[in-house]
Design a protein around this motif. Structure first.
Motif, PDB file in Angstrom:
ATOM      1  N   THR A  43     -28.593  23.332  18.337  1.00 22.59           N
ATOM      2  CA  THR A  43     -29.412  22.344  19.348  1.00 22.59           C
ATOM      3  C   THR A  43     -29.744  23.084  20.584  1.00 22.59           C
ATOM      4  O   THR A  43     -30.899  23.270  20.857  1.00 22.59           O
ATOM      5  CB  THR A  43     -28.638  21.211  19.580  1.00 22.59           C
ATOM      6  N   ALA A  98     -33.700  24.349  21.579  1.00 21.34           N
ATOM      7  CA  ALA A  98     -34.199  23.813  22.813  1.00 21.34           C
ATOM      8  C   ALA A  98     -34.820  24.783  23.870  1.00 21.34           C
ATOM      9  O   ALA A  98     -35.860  24.886  24.427  1.00 21.34           O
ATOM     10  CB  ALA A  98     -33.275  22.843  23.884  1.00 21.34           C
ATOM     11  N   ILE A 114     -39.009  18.408  25.711  1.00 24.45           N
ATOM     12  CA  ILE A 114     -38.267  19.371  24.903  1.00 24.45           C
ATOM     13  C   ILE A 114     -36.953  18.580  24.435  1.00 24.45           C
ATOM     14  O   ILE A 114     -36.565  18.893  22.978  1.00 24.45           O
ATOM     15  CB  ILE A 114     -37.498  20.496  25.793  1.00 24.45           C
ATOM     16  N   ASN A 115     -36.419  17.769  25.124  1.00 26.89           N
ATOM     17  CA  ASN A 115     -35.361  16.736  24.524  1.00 26.89           C
ATOM     18  C   ASN A 115     -35.710  15.981  23.310  1.00 26.89           C
ATOM     19  O   ASN A 115     -35.155  15.974  22.331  1.00 26.89           O
ATOM     20  CB  ASN A 115     -35.002  15.926  25.698  1.00 26.89           C
ATOM     21  N   TRP A 137     -38.092  26.066  22.328  1.00 27.36           N
ATOM     22  CA  TRP A 137     -39.087  25.140  22.854  1.00 27.36           C
ATOM     23  C   TRP A 137     -39.429  25.659  24.443  1.00 27.36           C
ATOM     24  O   TRP A 137     -40.746  25.539  24.695  1.00 27.36           O
ATOM     25  CB  TRP A 137     -38.929  23.665  22.726  1.00 27.36           C
ATOM     26  N   LEU A 138     -38.558  25.675  25.099  1.00 27.34           N
ATOM     27  CA  LEU A 138     -38.453  26.182  26.522  1.00 27.34           C
ATOM     28  C   LEU A 138     -39.652  27.288  26.562  1.00 27.34           C
ATOM     29  O   LEU A 138     -40.496  27.306  27.518  1.00 27.34           O
ATOM     30  CB  LEU A 138     -37.439  26.380  27.224  1.00 27.34           C
ATOM     31  N   PHE A 161     -29.707  16.065  24.734  1.00 28.54           N
ATOM     32  CA  PHE A 161     -29.282  16.344  26.149  1.00 28.54           C
ATOM     33  C   PHE A 161     -29.185  15.283  27.180  1.00 28.54           C
ATOM     34  O   PHE A 161     -30.302  15.080  27.940  1.00 28.54           O
ATOM     35  CB  PHE A 161     -30.310  17.324  26.568  1.00 28.54           C
ATOM     36  N   THR A 172     -36.442  18.429  20.275  1.00 26.67           N
ATOM     37  CA  THR A 172     -35.199  19.057  19.598  1.00 26.67           C
ATOM     38  C   THR A 172     -34.128  17.647  19.122  1.00 26.67           C
ATOM     39  O   THR A 172     -33.554  18.017  18.141  1.00 26.67           O
ATOM     40  CB  THR A 172     -34.300  19.611  20.789  1.00 26.67           C
ATOM     41  N   THR A 173     -34.134  16.654  19.700  1.00 23.68           N
ATOM     42  CA  THR A 173     -33.414  15.638  19.241  1.00 23.68           C
ATOM     43  C   THR A 173     -33.953  15.277  17.715  1.00 23.68           C
ATOM     44  O   THR A 173     -33.086  15.167  16.780  1.00 23.68           O
ATOM     45  CB  THR A 173     -33.573  14.452  19.866  1.00 23.68           C
ATOM     46  N   THR A 204     -25.654  15.953  19.696  1.00 25.30           N
ATOM     47  CA  THR A 204     -25.723  17.415  20.227  1.00 25.30           C
ATOM     48  C   THR A 204     -25.261  18.364  19.191  1.00 25.30           C
ATOM     49  O   THR A 204     -25.732  19.332  18.868  1.00 25.30           O
ATOM     50  CB  THR A 204     -25.141  17.630  21.531  1.00 25.30           C
TER      51      THR A 204
END
Lengths: 566, 239, 216, 123, 189
Positions: free
Chosen positions: E15, E19, A180-181, E22-23, A109, A184-185, E6
């Motif tokens: 993806t 995310a 988070i980035n 996780w948020l 992101f 996730t990455t 992405t």
């Protein structure tokens, strides 16, 4: 503001400031962190001078009053943890390294990434502005215990304390987005063929740190909202006179505050692992053990928080429980140190500057680690709590983490970041000029702590037992050492900027390293690779028997015998 | 070892020092061992021309042994430390012996106030001796203290006793000590409490029974007619 | 503070100008007093007008000899060591933070030179007319206009905060102030304060004093 | 891009209907006035509702297992937090400490100055 | 154009959705910390029961109904997006936003009434928690509605359809929080 991947690079300021490229954002984090480190270092200089020479008109600062002293120590601590260690270790290295080391073109992101930096920058500006408002900067210690932090008539910084809190909360939000980035990455965007076991340790550690941060910071954000309301709107969440409980804040704070220690420790451990393996030309000893101990440390770190509160009003029965968990956490950490030492066995060690930093990290951190046992054991903590022993202990952990570990990382990845080599001689001068004075600062402080000297006291003349000459001599010694150390940092700054201009060209892979970031240009172009690499093996295949080269990059298929290194 | 820096003047001070020494010995052993091995490896395995590094995965059993055995030994050391630490904690903070005297200690910005029980030996009576920054205790008597804070958190710390306890507003925390040495010593505030934290010093006076009696008699607020009105007014003011 | 701002701005830019030395050439003759006063300003305010929530009275316009006397009393423990003197216990360490007599003198000079200002009234319910009668006892030392008199160690009352005057009168009457055996000047004030019959009289006399400062 | 996103869609309106019925129950239950009925109606039903929403609307039943574990871990940490803190914050007294006036009716007051206020007015 | 990174999905979870999970995990601990603190205070202060009785349970129940219904429309929007039904997804998104608006309006009415009756943020710690927790939740409602409004603009053009699911997931979480806030603040007396 374009986040597209076309390669016409306009070099205007706006396109730099609003870039979504992970490398640019990483550099922005790093330079912001370095600037904040200078401020934090300057604060340390100012209050150490006051301690060594009470009442002195400190050059470049002025007279340090008790209010200013409190504000200086508070903000020194806050800056060094939240605006230096976190941004540089996690955000700067995370942003720069994650896509490069797992072989993709950017974070998943990019715009979220930019937003997280912008919020972080805003938080730094809010923090700095808090020093200049009426009443001065917040002076209630980085732990910010209410009621002192909650009421202006107690802390006498009506605006400074709220701005400080706001800055910290903003910083948390920035790192939540960044975290988070990162997670996730790494979970989703790894190069084809890269299994869990092929991820370089530094990436693992940054991700684990982000997870720890995310899982622990929530209560403190809620607590920060509550404390902010207490300060500005007159609620009574932490006011004992009106039905609140100040101890609740301690719990909210330390439930985050202890995992936070490991949030910054783990990335530094990861950097050390990578640097050590490269320069010892060794495979990391028991990769999976390192990983499991890191995870174990992370999980255990949630069970130990109240050891910061042994004597600050918690029920004494609880202290027994937390003593047990605290001492248990020494096991995974000790194991990790054993593994690192074992990694050196049978190596072919090259003492380059990054390797010196990495080794120094391990050597110094072990001192910090073992002195923690004195404080985790409830019985001895009664005496040592809130003394300079605590201070010296956590500086022996945080300094290796935030300074030595960071220097290991910067000197190691500098060629990749800027395409130039740093000057080795100056690097070594800087190394010895930092590490030796560092020990000279904090060993006397251990002794002072054992001598009963408490923290956050601006002038020891008021305490007859602490005002003796031999104790004052130790304070002077520590301060002088600090000044020497600070002066040596200019060597680094000079080396850093001079090498940008006239450093030797680095080439793709100057250290003959395995990991993927070394397979692209230095510095990597936008998009990182012309063709994204595949991954065929673990990151630490050094000195494999039967190979001509003593390294085996991750992107070389098994059937190609020779490495394609520069 | 610590006695050379700070005297011991309480019954449990020696135990705490012994615990610190025990931990120092145990962790010191591991620290020295690790650092010696660590530096030894750096010297022994420096880069030599023609010698390549060895390929050791560390995943095999006989290799892992080098990690596993020390790690169990560390566990043993931890257990030893836990046992002693909890034991001392229990004596100092949890299991309070029956008190001979109880005093009240109040922290505020930025001074310590002490309420001594006076001649009748009871707190919260007419003859309480209220002092600022001076605590007078008798040697060899078990004291309980009731620790309070008026405004923010403070920490009652007497280094010679090896004693420390935070004073939390809204709470009354009870602790104990028994002084073993005559003299006057520092009381410090060990928890940041505002801009006067660095000057929040008080004194503890440890006196022999005779001296203490003399001090009590001299300061008895009910004895002295001059003080009587003061105390009445004080009590009125306190309500 | 300006100097500090410049330095911080420099550091945050982290530019090359490391050879900077602060320009201390301001014509302020009492730079030391000014610098030391920064700590006092935390409670008393940068103009010396006091802050009730911090229990700090207005001090601008107070006479230098009185300031010196009181700081000396705080330092020696004649004030600020009574069990019920909450405000005094906050002041005593601050006075102790001044390291030398010269520092004390500088700060006193700085405060005495501050332009006085009448603090806003915070009390209600006092009757200045009745207070005028009670004030007849006070004026023998404090002067008909409350201007104070050094020979009798009587401070000026014109620029004091009314809540502070009330607290101090109450303290004198209750024996919180003026009872320390070494506090000779305070011991003179204590019996005087006792001549006021009741709490209402305190309010009245303070209301009258507030009109004095107005008329000045 | 989202081959995993195509989940089987259950009958959402039916789930919604159940949720509304539960809501009505949770409102009516406490009206009876028996404490344990109130607690079950309030919190037992809340857990059931949360389960239904998470399972059917958020599709956690078909999501990768570790997402569920992730949430359970977060909840477990909160439970840990609760039980670590409750001995201090939830209690009015404990071993060698007490909070005088902790359970007193909370005073409805303007923001005051605590001890300072009493000290000033007391003399 | 988004980076190649992405579009990768080593875990098998897209993806964006990963995310959001996780948020949500980080939000769980945020609300968890606040609510733990509330429960601890609540259980140790009997006096709060009387104060909790002053909250308007019927408005709270109505709001629960509104949120549950908007969760339904959010998931219907997701279903429509999965079927590439652009108009349906757009329509249901706006139904959800409408739900958010009703929720916030009721909340505003409720708070106004309470403040007029003298129950403000500083009345007592119960009310502090009440406004703090419900306010934090209302902020999430507003944020969710804003995000859905933005996403709906793309959806109308048939772009970024996967985002319908993502904001739906977030919305269900907001709903979940309310499901627990409702008994904590309104029912338990």
């Amino acid at each position: 503001m374009s986040d597209s991947h076309d390669h016409h690079e306009s070099h205007g300021f706006m396109s730099y400031a609003f870039s979504t490229d992970h490398k640019v954002i990483g550099m922005q984090y790093m330079f912001t962190g370095m600037a904040m480190a200078l401020i934090g270092g300057f604060f340390a200089y100012a209050f150490r001078m006051q301690l060594a020479f009470p009442g002195m008109d400190v050059p470049l600062y002025g007279i340090v009053s008790s209010a200013e002293y409190n504000s200086l120590v508070t903000n020194h601590g806050t800056i060094m943890i939240f605006w230096v260690a976190m941004p540089v270790l996690i955000a700067a290295f995370g942003n720069f390294l994650i896509p490069l080391m797992i072989g993709c073109d950017d974070m998943v992101f990019p715009r979220l990434n930019r937003l997280s930096y912008q919020i972080f920058l805003l938080s730094a500006i809010v923090l700095i502005s808090s020093f200049f408002v009426e009443g001065g900067g917040f002076g209630g210690a980085w732990t910010s215990y209410p009621p002192l932090s909650a009421k202006a008539e107690y802390n006498l910084t009506p605006l400074g304390s709220s701005l400080w809190l706001l800055a910290v909360a903003l910083e948390f939000v920035a790192f939540l987005l960044g975290g988070i980035n990162f997670i996730t990455t790494v979970m989703n965007a790894r190069a084809p063929g890269m299994t869990m076991d092929d991820i370089p340790m530094v990436i693992w550690m940054i991700v684990l740190a982000s997870i720890l941060f995310m899982a622990s910071v929530g209560p403190l954000i809620a607590g920060a909202v509550m404390l902010f309301f207490d300060q500005q709107l007159g609620t009574a969440f932490f006011d004992p006179d009106r039905g609140g409980d100040p101890v609740l804040w301690q719990h909210l704070f330390w439930f985050f505050g202890h995992p936070e220690v490991y949030v910054v420790l783990l990335p530094a451990m990861g950097i050390t692992a990578d640097v050590m393996c490269v320069f010892a030309r060794k495979k990391l000893f028991a990769y999976r053990t390192v990983l499991y101990t890191a995870i174990g440390t992370g999980v255990l770190s949630f069970f130990v928080w109240a050891h910061h509160q042994f004597i600050s009003g918690i029920d004494p029965r609880m202290a027994n429980l937390f003593t047990v968990t605290t001492l248990l956490i020494s096991i995974p950490i000790a194991e990790m140190c054993f593994v690192y030492i074992a990694t050196l066995y049978g190596g072919s060690i090259r003492l380059t500057t990054p390797m010196l930093w990495a080794l120094a990290f391990l050597g110094e951190f072990m001192i910090g680690g073992v002195t923690g046992i004195f404080l985790g054991a409830s019985g001895s903590d009664i005496y040592l709590h809130d003394s300079y022993f605590v201070l010296a202990h956590f500086h022996y952990t945080f300094f290796p983490i935030a300074i030595i570990g960071v220097f290991a990382g910067i000197t190691f990845w500098y060629p990749k970041m800027f395409g130039k080599m740093m000057n080795e001689t100056m690097g070594k001068i800087h190394f010895w000029g930092t590490v030796i004075p560092f020990n000279c600062i904090f060993i006397p402080l251990f002794l002072l702590g054992i001598g009963g000297q408490h923290r956050r006291i601006y002038n020891y003349e008021h305490f007859p037992e602490l005002a003796g000459k031999s104790m004052q001599d130790m304070r002077v010694f520590a301060t002088v050492s600090l000044c020497i150390m600070l002066i040596f940092q200019f060597v680094f700054l000079y080396n850093f900027f001079a090498s940008l201009l006239k450093g030797k060209e680095a080439g793709k892979n100057p250290w003959k390293s395995n990991t993927l970031e070394w397979t692209t240009e230095s510095p990597p172009p936008h998009g990182n690779w012309k063709e994204l690499p595949n991954c065929y093996r673990g990151p630490y295949e050094y000195s494999v028997e039967g190979r001509e080269e003593d390294y085996w990059p991750q992107n070389i298929p098994d059937d190609e015998p020779a490495g394609g290194a520069a | 070892m610590i006695e050379r820096y700070v005297e011991i003047a309480s019954t449990y001070g020696g135990n705490i020092d012994a615990l610190i020494l025990l931990i120092a010995a145990l962790v010191g052993f591991w620290l020295v061992l690790c650092e010696v091995v660590f530096i030894g490896f750096i010297i022994k395995f420096r880069e030599k021309p023609g010698v390549r590094g060895q390929y050791i995965t560390g995943e095999e059993k006989h290799q892992k042994r080098w990690i596993a055995i020390p790690h169990y030994l560390v566990l043993v050391c931890d257990i030893v430390i836990i046992v002693f630490a909890v034991n001392i904690w229990y004596t100092v903070k949890q299991d309070l012996p029956e008190p001979d005297v109880t005093v009240r200690i109040i922290g505020q910005q930025w001074a310590w106030s002490f309420v001594h029980p006076g001649t009748d030996g009871l707190l919260d009576t007419e003859d309480d001796i209220k002092m600022v920054d001076e605590l007078h205790v008798e040697k060899d008597k078990v004291y309980h203290f009731k620790l309070e804070a008026r405004d923010v958190m403070h920490s009652f710390s007497v280094p010679v006793f090896r004693l420390k306890q935070d004073a939390v507003p809204g709470r009354i925390i009870t602790g104990w000590f028994e002084a073993t040495k005559l003299g006057s010593f520092d009381i410090q505030c060990a928890e940041i409490c505002g801009i006067g934290h660095g000057m929040m010093a008080a004194k503890i006076f440890i006196e022999s029974p005779e001296e203490h009696q003399k001090w009590v008699a001299l300061n008895d607020p009910t004895e002295d007619s001059k003080h009587t009105s003061t105390v009445a007014a004080n009590n009125a003011a306190a309500n | 503070m300006t100097t500090r701002l410049v330095i911080l701005a420099m550091l945050s830019i982290a530019a090359s100008s490391f050879g900077f030395t602060p320009a201390n050439a301001e014509a302020d003759s009492n730079a030391n007093g000014k610098e030391l006063y920064q700590l006092c300003a935390q409670c008393h305010g940068k103009d010396g007008l006091g802050n009730q929530v911090a229990l700090a009275p207005a001090i601008a316009g107070q006479r230098d000899w009185y300031l010196l006397n009181q700081i000396t009393k705080f330092r020696s423990g004649q004030r600020g060591t009574h069990f019920y003197d909450i405000a005094g216990m906050r002041m005593r360490p601050m006075a102790l933070s001044l390291r030398t007599d010269q520092d004390v003198a500088d700060v006193v000079a700085y405060v005495a030179a501050m332009p006085p200002e009448k603090p806003a009234a915070t009390l209600e319910g006092g009757d200045p007319e009745k207070g005028k009668t009670h004030f007849q006892v006070c004026l023998a030392c404090h002067g008909p206009n409350g201007e104070g008199m050094q020979a009798l160690n009587a401070p000026t009352l014109n620029h004091s905060s009314d809540w502070y005057l009330l607290t101090q009168l109450q303290n004198f009457r209750a024996g919180i102030r003026g009872t320390n055996p070494e506090d000779v000047t305070g011991a003179i004030m204590r019996p005087m304060s006792m001549t006021l019959p009741d709490e209402q009289a305190l309010q009245d006399v303070i209301a009258y004093i507030m009109t004095l400062s107005e008329s000045k | 891009m989202s081959e995993a996103a195509h989940v089987h869609h259950p009958n959402y309106v039916k789930v919604w209907g159940i949720l509304i019925v539960l809501l009505v129950l949770s409102v009516l239950g406490p009206e009876i006035g028996i404490k344990w009925v109130t607690l079950i109606a309030a919190f037992g039903i809340a857990v059931v509702k949360a389960y239904l929403v998470a399972k059917n609307f958020m599709h956690l039943n078909v999501e990768k297992r570790y997402v569920v574990y992730l949430f359970l871990t977060a909840l477990a940490f909160m439970a840990l937090f609760f039980f670590g803190v409750a001995p201090d914050v939830m209690q009015g007294s404990g071993t060698n400490w007490e909070k005088p006036g902790w359970d007193a009716p909370a005073p409805v007051a303007e923001p005051g100055h605590g001890e300072h206020g009493t000290a000033e007015s007391g003399h | 154009m988004r980076p190649i990174a992405t579009t990768r999905s080593a875990t098998g979870i897209p993806t964006g959705r990963l995310a959001v999970w996780w948020l949500i995990a980080s939000e769980i601990v945020l609300f968890g910390g606040l609510l733990s603190a509330y429960i601890m205070y609540r259980l140790s202060h009997d006096a709060w029961t009387a104060q909790a009785a002053q909250t308007n349970m019927w408005l709270g129940a109505t709001n629960t109904f509104v949120l549950l219904t908007s969760s339904l429309t959010a998931v219907l929007a997701h279903k429509a997006a999965d079927n590439n039904d652009t108009d349906g997804a757009f329509k249901y998104l706006w139904f959800t936003i409408l739900g958010a608006l009703i929720f916030v309006s009721i909340k505003a009415f409720e708070w106004t009434t309470e403040i007029q009756h003298g129950y403000t943020l500083t009345s007592s710690t119960f009310w502090s928690f009440y406004y703090c927790a419900a306010g934090l939740h209302a902020l999430h409602v507003i944020a969710g509605a804003t995000i859905m409004a933005i996403v709906s603009m793309d959806v109308r053009k048939g772009k970024e359809m996967q985002r319908v699911e993502l904001c739906g997931l977030y919305w269900h979480f907001v709903d979940l929080v309310w499901i627990f806030l409702f008994p904590l603040l309104y029912i338990a007396k």
